[in-house]
Structures are given as C-alpha cells and as structure tokens.
Design a protein around this motif. Structure first.
Motif, PDB file in Angstrom:
ATOM      1  N   ASP A  35       0.662  -1.156  -0.108  1.00 47.19           N
ATOM      2  CA  ASP A  35       0.020  -0.053  -0.028  1.00 47.19           C
ATOM      3  C   ASP A  35       0.724   1.223   0.095  1.00 47.19           C
ATOM      4  OD1 ASP A  35      -2.232  -1.597   0.108  1.00 47.19           O
ATOM      5  OD2 ASP A  35      -2.472  -1.490   2.100  1.00 47.19           O
ATOM      6  N   LYS A  36       2.135   1.268   0.870  1.00 52.68           N
ATOM      7  CA  LYS A  36       2.868   2.463   0.984  1.00 52.68           C
ATOM      8  C   LYS A  36       3.491   2.667  -0.715  1.00 52.68           C
ATOM      9  CE  LYS A  36       2.242   4.297   5.063  1.00 52.68           C
ATOM     10  NZ  LYS A  36       1.891   5.475   5.286  1.00 52.68           N
ATOM     11  N   GLU A  39       1.262   4.031  -2.904  1.00 54.96           N
ATOM     12  CA  GLU A  39       0.970   5.338  -2.653  1.00 54.96           C
ATOM     13  C   GLU A  39       2.149   6.366  -2.969  1.00 54.96           C
ATOM     14  OE1 GLU A  39       0.379   8.421   1.452  1.00 54.96           O
ATOM     15  OE2 GLU A  39       0.328   6.156   1.574  1.00 54.96           O
TER      16      GLU A  39
END
Length: 218
Positions: A35-36, A39
């Motif tokens: 997820d990071k 992002e």
C-alpha cells in the motif's frame, strides 16, 4: 527526484532514499509494504505528469531497480494493437489500482525480499552533481569533517563529486546527515564513477572538499 523522458511512452525517474524519507516514507515501506509503495508511486506519477505531461493511459509496464542510494523506476505505457483481444495487464477502471510488475519480466516481491535479506544493499558511496563549481566553495567551508574520500570530475559542463564512505567510522545516519548537507548545494546523481573515469575529466583526484576549501575558501 530526477526525471528523464525517454520517449512518448516511457519515462524514467530516480528517487534517492533521502527523497523518499522527505516524502514521509521509509525504504522498508517502499520494498515491503504494498500500500505504501503504491501511494509513493502515484505521488511520483502526479509530479511527473505536472513536469513532463506524461499521462497514465492504458496498461503500464513498471521496472524498479534498487541502487545503493535510492531506486530507479522505468514506466512504459503498453500500446495494445487493435487486433489484440487479450486482456490488458492492468485494467483502467480505476487508474489508481494498477501497480504490479509483469511477473515474467521482473522479480516478484517475495523473491526481491529474499534477495535483499540474503544480500543487503550496502551504502558505500555516493555521486553528487553541481551545476556550477562555485557551489562547491560554500559547501567546502561549511560542512564538518566526515570520514570520507572525495574526488571531483567535470563532465558535460557540470561538476561531479564522488564520495566513498569509511564504513568503520560512518553509519547510515552519518551518511544521511552528510547527504542532507550536500543537497543544499548539489544533488544526488545517477552518473557512475566508471562513466566519469572514461568520459569525464579529473579535476581533483583526492581530498576534493578539503582542496576546494584550501584554495578557494578564503
């Protein structure tokens, strides 16, 4: 961040770990937190679109290359032919979802994690680029003494400072502090020492910062 527009469908960008940390991420998150990493990737694509007008359209091929002091990412818009009825690698119903390298071309995350754990990236050197020689003068007079070896080259009307860290005296925090100080006057570069040795010109073979301070710092 350094951006290079290769052609109409391909863009390459280099992001140092200092750049990553300044954006609120860690190198562990980039490699191990999906997820990071997504992002961060889309933040970079927004910035690239603003600077180069490279818009995300259709399937994407993404190649990530780990370097000593950062990551190099190549993004290519895949052009499907009209007769190609196969499913695209990435659906575009939500342009923010597709972020996965083609497994046939790039190592998957488990393999990458294993490789990094078995052979950790050792941060031993950095290359910095300066637009003007004069930028080196205030740097040489203000930076504290660090356990580094430095040499200076000129190449394509720019100046390159190659730094080798004394691993017995400098940890990663020391290196980060050193890079932060230099980034006030120059920036990290992807140009390799081998390219400079072959095509560049040696200005100062050793003790470059101390030599600049000695002859130009007054």
């Amino acid at each position: 961040m350094e951006i290079e527009r290769i052609n109409d469908n391909t863009v390459k960008f280099y992001l140092s770990y200092i750049d990553i940390e300044e954006r609120g991420f860690t190198r562990e998150e980039v490699w191990y937190n999906r997820d990071k990493s997504e992002e961060l990737f889309w933040e970079m694509m927004d910035e690239i679109n603003d600077e180069t007008e490279f818009e995300v359209e259709g399937p994407l091929w993404i190649q990530v290359h780990a370097m000593n002091n950062g990551i190099e990412v190549t993004v290519t818009r895949a052009q499907a032919s009209d007769n190609d009825e196969s499913e695209p690698q990435f659906g575009m119903d939500d342009a923010r979802k597709p972020f996965e390298p083609d497994p046939s071309m790039f190592a998957n995350s488990e393999q990458l994690m294993s490789e990094l754990n078995d052979e950790p990236v050792v941060w031993t050197s950095d290359m910095f680029v300066f637009e003007e020689f004069e930028n080196l003068i205030p740097l040489s007079t203000s930076i504290p003494v660090y356990a580094v070896e430095s040499s200076l080259y000129s190449f394509e009307n720019k100046f390159y400072l190659y730094v080798i860290y004394d691993e017995s005296k400098m940890d990663d925090d020391d290196k980060s502090d050193f890079c932060s100080l230099i980034s006030e006057y120059g920036s990290l570069s992807q140009v390799t020492i081998h390219r400079l040795e072959e095509y560049g010109k040696v200005i100062m073979e050793s003790d470059a910062l101390a030599t600049v301070k000695k002859y130009f710092g007054n």
